[in-house]
Design an enzyme around this catalytic site. Sequence first.
Site, mmCIF file in Angstrom:
data_model
loop_
_atom_site.group_PDB
_atom_site.id
_atom_site.type_symbol
_atom_site.label_atom_id
_atom_site.label_comp_id
_atom_site.label_asym_id
_atom_site.label_seq_id
_atom_site.Cartn_x
_atom_site.Cartn_y
_atom_site.Cartn_z
ATOM 1 N N LYS A 33 -17.451 -5.051 -10.025
ATOM 2 C CA LYS A 33 -18.628 -4.600 -10.799
ATOM 3 C C LYS A 33 -18.984 -3.176 -10.395
ATOM 4 O O LYS A 33 -18.986 -2.842 -9.205
ATOM 5 C CB LYS A 33 -19.819 -5.534 -10.516
ATOM 6 N N CYS B 274 -21.749 4.038 -18.682
ATOM 7 C CA CYS B 274 -22.720 2.938 -18.756
ATOM 8 C C CYS B 274 -23.803 3.290 -19.769
ATOM 9 O O CYS B 274 -24.482 4.304 -19.626
ATOM 10 C CB CYS B 274 -23.370 2.647 -17.410
HETATM 11 O O1 RRO Z 1 -24.402 -2.981 -16.325
HETATM 12 C C1 RRO Z 1 -24.369 -2.662 -17.535
HETATM 13 O O2 RRO Z 1 -25.369 -2.727 -18.266
HETATM 14 C C2 RRO Z 1 -23.150 -2.150 -18.168
HETATM 15 C C3 RRO Z 1 -22.365 -1.148 -17.630
HETATM 16 BR BR1 RRO Z 1 -22.667 -0.419 -15.936
HETATM 17 C C4 RRO Z 1 -21.271 -0.643 -18.372
HETATM 18 O O3 RRO Z 1 -20.531 0.264 -17.966
HETATM 19 N N1 RRO Z 1 -21.040 -1.172 -19.598
HETATM 20 C C5 RRO Z 1 -21.805 -2.158 -20.120
HETATM 21 O O4 RRO Z 1 -21.554 -2.615 -21.237
HETATM 22 N N2 RRO Z 1 -22.860 -2.644 -19.381
#
Ligand code: RRO
Length: 312
Positions: free
Chosen positions: A44, A130
Amino acid sequence: TSLATSIGGRTFGNCMMNAAGIRCQNKKDLDALVASSAGAYVTKSATPQKRAGNPSPRMHTLNKGSINSMGLPNNGLDYYLDYVIDDQHKRPKATNFLSVAGTSLADNLAMLHQIQESEFNGFVELNLSCPNVPGKPQVGYDFDRVNDVLDQVFQFYTKPLGVKLPPYFDLVHFDQIAAILNQYPLTFVNTINSIGNALVVDPRSEQVVIRPKGGFGGIGGASVKPTALANVRGLALRLKPAIAIVGTGGILNGVDVFEHILCGASMVQIGTQFGYEGTKLFDRLSQELKDIMNQKGYTNIEQFRGKLKTFD
Ligand code: RRO
């Protein structure tokens, strides 16, 4: 029939793995990936400190995929760095991916300094895409900032590094991002992250389906496949050969994996569908891809990788 692949001189027994964020936030998830038939795992996306992320509901299942606004919930860089280094001791031949997603340039540089000074010898996937941290734009849509980040990173970072990009929707943008990426010793580019800031409406309740950002969130799953393939192909045609493509987006079956590889992907990542199916997904997709390859007479993925035909 071999599903093996290689990136940056490292070999992987299987060209499929999870996409960052999906079932990879804690040790139990990562242990399950290690025990699976995936060729690697990615952790993650980490920030320097642990984060709770956005308020729930923050993920919603759709007919053809998912919408999420998780907001970068994670256990902090130390947690993931400890995990991958420990795994490295247990399985010295394996290469895995450590995703980092600072919400500022300073945070990204601090994390990469820490990784550079550590024993870690795998791949870093620097997440420049993100879509879900309120007030923080996706770096990948600001080409000057991408250039600035990479310029500063490669002043000191010497281990294998790739970037996770947002989807682009204009060929001029493919030209512009590729021209920047080609200036740096990147090991790979991973395309695409979710299609950011989409809005799903429930007509019955007359309401949005997730709480953060007034309901806006990133789309993954079946509906993003054409956009993902366009980005894999668009970048494969423009990036220097030393930069491998990791293809992510819209993979539900072996045919989808085959299409990503035809467009130029050396490795594929599965997010939404892995969330729905768990690690047995990799067994199913492996069998389905092998079946297609056997039908077509292919014995390894290099025989068709990037060889998509066009009309002219
Ligand atoms: O954690 C998120 O909301 C998230 C991330 Br970091 C990302 O790179 N892509 C996404 O769809 N959600």
